[in-house]
Write an enzyme that holds these catalytic residues in place. Structure first.
Site, short mmCIF file in Angstrom:
data_model
loop_
_atom_site.label_atom_id
_atom_site.label_comp_id
_atom_site.label_asym_id
_atom_site.label_seq_id
_atom_site.Cartn_x
_atom_site.Cartn_y
_atom_site.Cartn_z
N HIS A 141 0.81 -1.22 0.00
CA HIS A 141 0.00 0.00 0.00
C HIS A 141 0.85 1.27 0.00
CE1 HIS A 141 -3.72 -2.11 0.33
NE2 HIS A 141 -3.47 -2.59 1.54
N ASP A 178 -2.99 -10.23 -2.59
CA ASP A 178 -3.55 -9.71 -1.35
C ASP A 178 -4.98 -9.26 -1.62
OD1 ASP A 178 -4.14 -7.48 0.69
OD2 ASP A 178 -2.26 -8.25 1.46
#
Length: 371
Positions: A141, A178
């Protein structure tokens, strides 16, 4: 062919404390462990040890990345912000849902260094072509400009740049499975045609915005960014279908010299931060398929880097499935929690999603049926 395991006990030591609730200026309370906590990796490593699977792998300790590694994918301002915040005794928010505690900068350097080591061993160690980096904090992220979503620095992006600079790699594929969109990795490589980035994620989970199929890259990177936003409820069957219908043709089209996986096992059936239903067996089969593709297109070179996964009872099992896939092993033991898995008789219809992906990338999926 041997498999490397990158691990350091310090990944299981660093703590950012408990979940905190600030009710107003003068009132706060704490609850249980934060989602991104040391138990995540300690449990995985303990399971590998007690199952005997750690002995089937060759262990390598990581070294700390250095600041110049970070600056290949992040701004100087961002790196300095994390460095300074990590000197504070108290937790410090350095980005959306990204918190440091004392020493976080150093453990983040060790995490990035673990990703680098996972690349090094597949190029420099005799008979090793695949590696698993059991590292934290996660990274996918973290954007070029900011930490985000439990991630301080983008480990897989640092590994990619290391492979370019050290081993001359010109074409790399990064698969991010993910359950949350790999927005940081997308941001870093959005204009880079040397990296084909593919993200399989739950639509509109985290981050709340982005990860759309229409986000295909920019400038020279146009056509090298593939998002597959799946609807909640997808399990083994749907994920394996994505591998077969979307990932495999993309690998064939791009012909990468190295394949890297951002392996967050939070699409598992028990994870609190997703609504997906992938099982240990699903992760095993997904990994085996990627291993087979690496054997054909990237001289077996496959680097798997741990990202998310937040169900402490099931994350070790889901990640163990990844290791089973890497080692081509079927461990017959079944945990009680696996015997109680909900029946997944509901299979969401993902025809329209896969069809839209294929229409968006006609060069890759030319001649394939579009549902």
């Amino acid at each position: 062919m041997d498999t490397a395991l990158i691990w350091d006990g310090r990944y299981g030591d660093h703590d950012i404390g408990k979940q905190k609730y600030v009710i107003d200026q003068d009132i706060e309370m704490t609850s249980g462990l934060a989602f991104e906590n040391p138990s995540r990796l300690n449990l995985i490593y303990e399971f590998l040890e007690k199952s005997g699977f750690s002995e089937k792998m060759i262990k390598y300790p990581p070294e700390h990345a250095i600041e110049s590694d970070l600056l290949k994918v992040h701004t100087k301002e961002m790196v300095e912000k994390v460095k300074q915040a990590s000197k504070n005794d108290a937790n410090t928010e350095v980005g959306e849902a990204a918190v440091t505690s004392f020493g976080s900068y150093e453990i983040a350097l060790l995490s990035a260094g673990g990703a680098k080591k996972a690349v090094d061993v597949v190029f420099t160690e005799e008979n090793i072509k695949q590696s698993f980096a059991l590292i934290r904090p996660p990274g996918h992220h973290a954007t070029r400009n900011s930490p985000m979503g439990f991630c301080l620095f983008n480990n897989v992006a640092i590994a990619v740049e290391h492979a370019k600079a050290t081993y001359g790699m010109e074409r790399m594929l990064v698969l991010d499975w993910d359950v949350h969109h790999g927005n940081g990795t997308q941001d870093i490589f959005y204009e880079d045609p040397s990296v084909l980035f593919v993200s399989i994620h739950q639509d509109k989970n985290y981050p709340l915005y982005g990860g759309e199929i229409s986000e295909t890259g920019k400038f020279q990177g146009e056509g090298f960014n593939i998002n597959i936003p799946l609807i909640p409820g997808c399990g083994d069957e749907e994920y394996l279908r994505v591998i077969d219908e979307i990932i495999a043709p993309a690998v064939e089209f791009f012909n990468p010299e190295l394949i890297l996986i951002s392996a967050g096992q939070d699409a598992n059936i028990y994870d609190p931060l997703s609504r997906m239903m992938v099982t240990r067996n699903g992760f095993k089969l997904m990994t085996k398929k990627m291993k087979e593709l690496a054997a054909i297109y990237s001289n077996h070179r496959l680097v798997v880097i741990q990202e998310g996964g937040y169900s402490l009872p099931y994350l070790p099992l889901a990640t163990f499935g990844v290791i089973e896939g890497l080692l081509d092993e079927d461990y017959k033991w079944e945990a009680d929690i696996e015997k109680l898995l909900p029946f997944n008789d509901f299979h969401p219809n993902i025809d329209s999603i896969l069809g839209e992906v294929k229409r968006t990338f006609p060069k890759i999926y030319k001649g394939m049926s579009i549902t």
